[in-house]
Every structure is written in structure tokens, then in C-alpha cells.
Design an enzyme around this catalytic site. Structure first.
Site, mmCIF file in Angstrom:
data_model
loop_
_atom_site.group_PDB
_atom_site.id
_atom_site.type_symbol
_atom_site.label_atom_id
_atom_site.label_comp_id
_atom_site.label_asym_id
_atom_site.label_seq_id
_atom_site.Cartn_x
_atom_site.Cartn_y
_atom_site.Cartn_z
ATOM 1 N N SER A 20 37.956 45.597 34.089
ATOM 2 C CA SER A 20 37.114 44.203 34.538
ATOM 3 C C SER A 20 37.333 44.763 36.484
ATOM 4 O O SER A 20 37.928 44.970 37.114
ATOM 5 C CB SER A 20 37.363 43.047 34.102
ATOM 6 O OG SER A 20 36.347 42.212 34.509
ATOM 7 N N LEU A 72 33.981 38.810 42.622
ATOM 8 C CA LEU A 72 32.977 37.816 41.088
ATOM 9 C C LEU A 72 31.381 39.034 41.175
ATOM 10 O O LEU A 72 30.578 37.410 40.817
ATOM 11 C CB LEU A 72 34.008 37.379 40.500
ATOM 12 C CG LEU A 72 35.440 36.892 40.302
ATOM 13 C CD1 LEU A 72 34.808 35.363 39.489
ATOM 14 C CD2 LEU A 72 35.630 37.390 39.376
ATOM 15 N N ASN A 99 34.682 39.800 29.787
ATOM 16 C CA ASN A 99 35.525 39.512 31.167
ATOM 17 C C ASN A 99 34.972 38.220 31.817
ATOM 18 O O ASN A 99 34.077 38.127 32.809
ATOM 19 C CB ASN A 99 36.181 40.420 32.558
ATOM 20 C CG ASN A 99 36.790 39.526 33.104
ATOM 21 O OD1 ASN A 99 36.239 38.786 34.623
ATOM 22 N ND2 ASN A 99 38.245 40.275 33.292
ATOM 23 N N CYS A 130 42.394 36.003 39.395
ATOM 24 C CA CYS A 130 41.007 36.903 40.665
ATOM 25 C C CYS A 130 41.992 35.964 41.365
ATOM 26 O O CYS A 130 41.613 34.508 42.539
ATOM 27 C CB CYS A 130 39.793 36.488 40.035
ATOM 28 S SG CYS A 130 38.583 36.801 41.742
ATOM 29 N N ILE A 191 48.977 43.075 35.117
ATOM 30 C CA ILE A 191 49.121 42.401 35.873
ATOM 31 C C ILE A 191 46.883 41.753 36.663
ATOM 32 O O ILE A 191 46.698 43.171 37.127
ATOM 33 C CB ILE A 191 49.791 42.113 36.845
ATOM 34 C CG1 ILE A 191 49.703 43.294 37.973
ATOM 35 C CG2 ILE A 191 50.992 41.492 36.567
ATOM 36 C CD1 ILE A 191 50.593 43.059 39.364
ATOM 37 N N THR A 193 45.911 41.311 40.891
ATOM 38 C CA THR A 193 45.714 41.760 42.263
ATOM 39 C C THR A 193 47.410 41.470 42.091
ATOM 40 O O THR A 193 46.867 39.934 42.126
ATOM 41 C CB THR A 193 44.847 42.028 42.690
ATOM 42 O OG1 THR A 193 44.052 40.622 42.884
ATOM 43 C CG2 THR A 193 43.547 43.564 42.258
#
Length: 303
Positions: A20, A72, A99, A130, A191, A193
Site C-alpha cells: 500500500s 495518506l 488499506n 503510519c 513492517i 516504515t
């Protein structure tokens, strides 16, 4: 050679899925190659309302990767379901992973419940990791109690499998994994970031407009591999592994650690053919390593 992986009562033709945020809504890449070769596609992170994201600049290069703070950016869940998914359906036949992002439990519930009614969606990935948004996002992904409550509430409103995307920016990844497993998650993806920063040597300021962002790319692969390995040993949930995957060899290594499926992220931003190339090379690598069925190697490093 068998590359099919069965998960969520669905057969993925291979374990390779663009992650995503690194593949848009998928149809853009069909200009480069036939995206039907992909195991699935994880759609761009989606929120209740349209978001522009963070101000520019929001990407900078790093050794062995890059930092992004996109924030996002997306057109909102109604437009994703009403416009983006239909566009994708014209060139991609298989089901996709939606997502969801949000600033509150209520927002996560609304977005996830709408995707749960979408026939094109095979599973919902709950992004609680995020690092590029203020409020929400990683706020839910660094406290096991908060993550537990969020997943438990969202699970009440969805009928499709719920994947929870975990952040590596925690002291104990196993504690987080156990919390979402207890709350009813159907799978874990990890994972997301790592938090990073770069500074402009001329003006002495952080390069990213919001100062920090998510570091991804080959440099994070050993960290991702270790966390997938730990989660596999301590939960019973299926795992979607990601973080710095750039080759078929990385995919095999990630599956040895315990991943059922693998998501490829930053590599798509460097080479738009990255996922295709990995898939096409899997047969050669499987033959080299004497692997006939990918299902047989999941978690093999633990034997």
C-alpha cells in the site's frame, strides 16, 4: 513448481503483492506490464474524507532507501470504492486488499465497514502504523492496549478478514502482535516504515516539510526479517511480510522467517517493473534452492 498460496479462503496465484502506498490504485502500472501477473494489490491507504497529505517536500533519498512523508493522500473511501476500484477492475481480474487509515476509532470503523461490503476486496488491512500523519496512524500502533481496543471495535463491523499492519517503531513487536491477535485480527502485516530524517547541509533544515518521515527500502530488510521471525514464533496468525524486499531471494528468505505472503514497497518507486521481475524470477530461484512448493517453506527457519 507451485507458487500458489491459499489464505482467507482465497488462492493467491503467487505471494507477491505491491504494498500500500507504493502502487497507487494499481491501474497506473498496467501501462508498464500486465498487472494480472500479481498475487494481489494492496490499495493506497484510504481515509474517510479526501486528504491532500503533507506539504512538499515530502520525499528524500537515503543510502539504501528513501524517506517519505506523503501523509495518506487519497480521494476518500467513497471515491475509492466508486471510482478507483472500478478503474482497476477494467485491467485487473483478481481481488485486492484495501488499506484503511484514520484519526479515530469511529473513522477506522466507517472506512473498514464500507470496504467490507465491496466485492472486489478480499481482505482489509488496518494501518495502525503510519508515521506520516498527525493523530491516528502510528498513535494506534505503539500502545498494545490502544491497538487492542481499535482492532476489537473494527472487527465487530467487518465481515472480511482483517489484517493489522504493525509498526517497527516499538520496543516490543511481539507484545503488539499478541494484542491484535487477542483482539481478533485474522492476520498481521509487517513492517511499516522506520522513522527517519535527513537535513539539508546548505540551509541546515530538515529536508522533509514535516521534519521526519518513514524510512523504507533495502536498508530495512534485516529489521523486517527479524520482526517477522519473532511474530511467527509468538503468534498463530498468518503473516504478510514486507520491508526492503527487492528480489526473489528476499521473498524466499522472508517466507523462511514465517511470511505467507510478501508485499513489495519502495522497490516499485525505483523500478516500476519490480514486482513483475520478482515474480518472473521466482521459478529460477526456486529451482536453484530445490523448492517445489512455496507453502512448504513458510517458517522453515524455525525448524
Amino acid at each position: 513448481m507451485n507458487k500458489e498460496i491459499k489464505l482467507f479462503n482465497h488462492t493467491f496465484k503467487n505471494p507477491i503483492i505491491p504494498a500500500s502506498g507504493c502502487f497507487g490504485f494499481g491501474y497506473e502500472f498496467n501501462e508498464f506490464y500486465d498487472i494480472n501477473i500479481l498475487g494481489s494489490i494492496a490499495l493506497k491507504g484510504t481515509t474517510k474524507e479526501e486528504r491532500y497529505g503533507n506539504p512538499l517536500p515530502r520525499i528524500c533519498e537515503c543510502p539504501s532507501g528513501l524517506i517519505n512523508a506523503i501523509g495518506l493522500q487519497n480521494p476518500g473511501v467513497d471515491k475509492v470504492i466508486g471510482e478507483e476500484i472500478p478503474k482497476l477492475s477494467t485491467c485487473y481480474e483478481d481481488l485486492v486488499i484495501a488499506n484503511c487509515g484514520g484519526h479515530s476509532i469511529e473513522e477506522y470503523i466507517e472506512v473498514a465497514s464500507k470496504f467490507s461490503k465491496c466485492a472486489k476486496v478480499v481482505a482489509i488491512e488496518l494501518n495502525i502504523s503510519c508515521p506520516n500523519v498527525s493523530g491516528g496512524g502510528m498513535v494506534f500502533g505503539t500502545d498494545p492496549d490502544v491497538a487492542y481496543n481499535l482492532v476489537k471495535e473494527v472487527k465487530k463491523h467487518v465481515s472480511k478478514p482483517l489484517i493489522v499492519k504493525l509498526s517497527p517503531n516499538v520496543t516490543n513487536i511481539v507484545e503488539m502482535a499478541k494484542a491484535v491477535e487477542k483482539a481478533g485480527a485474522d492476520a498481521i502485516s509487517l513492517i511499516n516504515t522506520l522513522v527517519g530524517m535527513r537535513i539539508n547541509l546548505v540551509n541546515h533544515k530538515p529536508i522533509i516539510s514535516v521534519k521526519k518521515g518513514g524510512y523504507s527500502g533495502p536498508g530495512v530488510f534485516p529489521v523486517a526479517l527479524n520482526m517477522v521471525y519473532q511474530v511467527y514464533e509468538n503468534t498463530k496468525l498468518p503473516i504478510i511480510g514486507m520491508g526492503g524486499i527487492t528480489s526473489a531471494y528476499d521473498v524466499i528468505e522472508m517466507m523462511y522467517a514465517g511470511a505467507n505472503l510478501c508485499m513489495v514497497g519502495a522497490a516499485n518507486l525505483i523500478n516500476p517493473y519490480a514486482c513483475r521481475d520478482i515474480i518472473l524470477d521466482l521459478d529460477r530461484v526456486m529451482k536453484e534452492l530445490k523448492i517445489t512448493n512455496l507453502n512448504d517453506i513458510i517458517g522453515l527457519a524455525h525448524c
